[in-house]
Design a protein around this motif. Structure first.
Motif, mmCIF file in Angstrom:
data_model
loop_
_atom_site.group_PDB
_atom_site.id
_atom_site.type_symbol
_atom_site.label_atom_id
_atom_site.label_comp_id
_atom_site.label_asym_id
_atom_site.label_seq_id
_atom_site.Cartn_x
_atom_site.Cartn_y
_atom_site.Cartn_z
ATOM 1 N N VAL A 251 0.835 -1.206 0.000
ATOM 2 C CA VAL A 251 0.000 0.000 0.000
ATOM 3 C C VAL A 251 0.870 1.256 0.000
ATOM 4 N N VAL A 252 0.542 2.186 -0.874
ATOM 5 C CA VAL A 252 1.185 3.500 -0.876
ATOM 6 C C VAL A 252 0.109 4.527 -0.532
ATOM 7 N N THR A 253 0.382 5.373 0.460
ATOM 8 C CA THR A 253 -0.550 6.469 0.749
ATOM 9 C C THR A 253 0.118 7.721 0.175
ATOM 10 N N ALA A 254 -0.445 8.214 -0.915
ATOM 11 C CA ALA A 254 0.240 9.275 -1.663
ATOM 12 C C ALA A 254 -0.402 10.647 -1.463
ATOM 13 N N ASN A 255 0.436 11.642 -1.258
ATOM 14 C CA ASN A 255 -0.021 13.021 -1.106
ATOM 15 C C ASN A 255 0.532 13.849 -2.277
ATOM 16 N N PRO A 256 0.170 15.131 -2.361
ATOM 17 C CA PRO A 256 0.658 15.945 -3.488
ATOM 18 C C PRO A 256 2.181 15.982 -3.590
ATOM 19 N N GLU A 257 2.863 15.943 -2.451
ATOM 20 C CA GLU A 257 4.329 15.965 -2.464
ATOM 21 C C GLU A 257 4.871 14.734 -3.198
ATOM 22 N N ILE A 258 4.274 13.598 -2.931
ATOM 23 C CA ILE A 258 4.693 12.353 -3.579
ATOM 24 C C ILE A 258 4.407 12.412 -5.081
ATOM 25 N N VAL A 259 3.228 12.911 -5.438
ATOM 26 C CA VAL A 259 2.864 13.000 -6.867
ATOM 27 C C VAL A 259 3.849 13.904 -7.608
ATOM 28 N N MET A 260 4.179 15.029 -7.006
ATOM 29 C CA MET A 260 5.091 15.969 -7.666
ATOM 30 C C MET A 260 6.503 15.385 -7.758
ATOM 31 N N TYR A 261 6.914 14.679 -6.742
ATOM 32 C CA TYR A 261 8.234 14.041 -6.771
ATOM 33 C C TYR A 261 8.253 12.948 -7.851
ATOM 34 N N ALA A 262 7.182 12.176 -7.894
ATOM 35 C CA ALA A 262 7.101 11.073 -8.862
ATOM 36 C C ALA A 262 7.144 11.584 -10.309
ATOM 37 N N ARG A 263 6.593 12.757 -10.528
ATOM 38 C CA ARG A 263 6.597 13.347 -11.889
ATOM 39 C C ARG A 263 8.008 13.510 -12.428
ATOM 40 N N THR A 264 8.926 13.839 -11.532
ATOM 41 C CA THR A 264 10.298 14.095 -11.976
ATOM 42 C C THR A 264 11.233 12.916 -11.681
ATOM 43 N N HIS A 265 10.676 11.844 -11.149
ATOM 44 C CA HIS A 265 11.470 10.638 -10.868
ATOM 45 C C HIS A 265 10.712 9.438 -11.428
ATOM 46 N N PRO A 266 10.867 9.204 -12.725
ATOM 47 C CA PRO A 266 10.080 8.166 -13.401
ATOM 48 C C PRO A 266 10.208 6.779 -12.785
ATOM 49 N N ASP A 267 11.371 6.464 -12.219
ATOM 50 C CA ASP A 267 11.499 5.132 -11.616
ATOM 51 C C ASP A 267 10.589 5.005 -10.396
ATOM 52 N N TYR A 268 10.459 6.099 -9.656
ATOM 53 C CA TYR A 268 9.576 6.089 -8.472
ATOM 54 C C TYR A 268 8.107 6.057 -8.917
ATOM 55 N N GLN A 269 7.808 6.816 -9.952
ATOM 56 C CA GLN A 269 6.433 6.824 -10.479
ATOM 57 C C GLN A 269 6.048 5.416 -10.965
ATOM 58 N N ALA A 270 6.990 4.765 -11.656
ATOM 59 C CA ALA A 270 6.730 3.416 -12.164
ATOM 60 C C ALA A 270 6.585 2.426 -11.009
ATOM 61 N N LEU A 271 7.377 2.637 -9.968
ATOM 62 C CA LEU A 271 7.283 1.747 -8.802
ATOM 63 C C LEU A 271 5.865 1.818 -8.214
ATOM 64 N N ILE A 272 5.353 3.015 -8.062
ATOM 65 C CA ILE A 272 4.000 3.163 -7.503
ATOM 66 C C ILE A 272 2.968 2.556 -8.459
ATOM 67 N N ALA A 273 3.092 2.895 -9.735
ATOM 68 C CA ALA A 273 2.099 2.444 -10.709
ATOM 69 C C ALA A 273 2.090 0.925 -10.877
ATOM 70 N N LYS A 274 3.267 0.320 -10.855
ATOM 71 C CA LYS A 274 3.343 -1.118 -11.173
ATOM 72 C C LYS A 274 3.389 -2.023 -9.957
ATOM 73 N N ARG A 275 3.940 -1.539 -8.868
ATOM 74 C CA ARG A 275 4.161 -2.440 -7.735
ATOM 75 C C ARG A 275 3.118 -2.303 -6.629
ATOM 76 N N ALA A 276 2.543 -1.113 -6.456
ATOM 77 C CA ALA A 276 1.567 -0.949 -5.367
ATOM 78 C C ALA A 276 0.258 -1.637 -5.743
#
Ligand code: UDP
Length: 245
Positions: A35-60
């Motif tokens: 489970v990932v509990t995501a806030n705006p800070e996480i979303v904005m960070y993920a936008r500029t860190h594709p590996d982190y964005q992919a981790l959330i999208a594919k693994r959570a």
């Protein structure tokens, strides 16, 4: 559960009770859950860190909307998310279930003294809670010894309070090694559990002013919080551009 995407990060729509039912059913069946509990800070960070964005999208397995900003973002995009679902509240409910079932819990994160106090308080709140492993959060992810120790302890539930993105990266590394476990990143929740940081009063949470309470308590967070207006602006712009197409 319906899923919607905000600036590349997926969110599952549900109330806290709906999420908890899903989590507990999976836990009882031995189906692993991340489970990932995501806030705006996480979303904005993920936008500029594709590996982190992919981790959330594919693994959570589930991503909850942790913050009024996310609910607002969904509205701007013409969608709706049922509720704000926080890591702290989910953690408390899952710990209660774990204590009732005699399940094994691993707590990883925060400073050693905070973790010790959080464990003591949580054990008092949830009689019978079986904490099979604990470790503070100040280790390097490149050092596998903490992950190895968690695996050796064979927990049924793992709560990682390391802050993002460290906690999600740490848990993703455990997913395959503990395929039946429930795992969730819980940010500053051990600080709250220890009583080092207090949550806003219920009425403030209800009127979506918890962020304001935290700002009053910790004015140094202003820099981090400035990401919220940026987030709203970028979502609005995305919507506007889409509208023009
Ligand atoms: N933390 C940690 N290891 C680190 C950095 C942070 O364990 O390398 C802990 C920190 O002590 C705190 C939590 O992670 O307990 C992050 O808290 P924060 O307030 O940033 O989380 P939020 O709830 O805002 O996501």
């Amino acid at each position: 559960m319906a899923r919607l995407t905000i600036l590349g990060t997926p969110f599952d729509d549900g109330t806290e009770a709906q999420f908890l039912t899903r989590f507990q059913t999976r836990l009882a069946k031995g189906v692993g859950t991340f489970v990932v509990t995501a806030n705006p800070e996480i979303v904005m960070y993920a936008r500029t860190h594709p590996d982190y964005q992919a981790l959330i999208a594919k693994r959570a397995d589930f991503v909850t909307a942790d913050g009024i900003g996310i609910l607002l973002g969904a509205r701007i995009l013409g969608s709706r998310l049922a509720a704000r679902v926080t890591g702290y509240d989910l953690m408390q409910a899952m710990l209660q279930a774990a204590a009732a079932e005699g399940l094994r819990v691993a707590l990883v994160g925060a400073k050693a003294a905070v973790l010790g106090q959080a464990k003591a308080r949580l054990t008092a709140q949830h009689p019978g809670l079986n904490v099979c492993y604990q470790h503070d959060g100040y280790f390097d992810l490149a050092d596998a010894s903490v992950a190895d120790a968690v695996v050796a302890a064979q927990p049924d539930l793992i709560f990682a309070a390391l802050g993002f993105p460290k906690q999600e990266r740490f848990l993703a590394g455990l997913q395959k090694r503990l395929p039946r476990a429930f795992m969730m990143g819980v940010g500053g929740s051990f600080d709250v559990a220890a009583g080092v940081v207090s949550r806003a009063p219920r009425w403030m949470q209800r009127v979506h002013l918890e962020w304001f309470y935290r700002l009053l308590k910790e004015p140094s967070r202003i820099g981090r919080m400035m990401v919220l207006p940026q987030f709203v602006w970028v979502v609005w712009r995305t919507r506007h551009q889409k509208g023009q197409r």
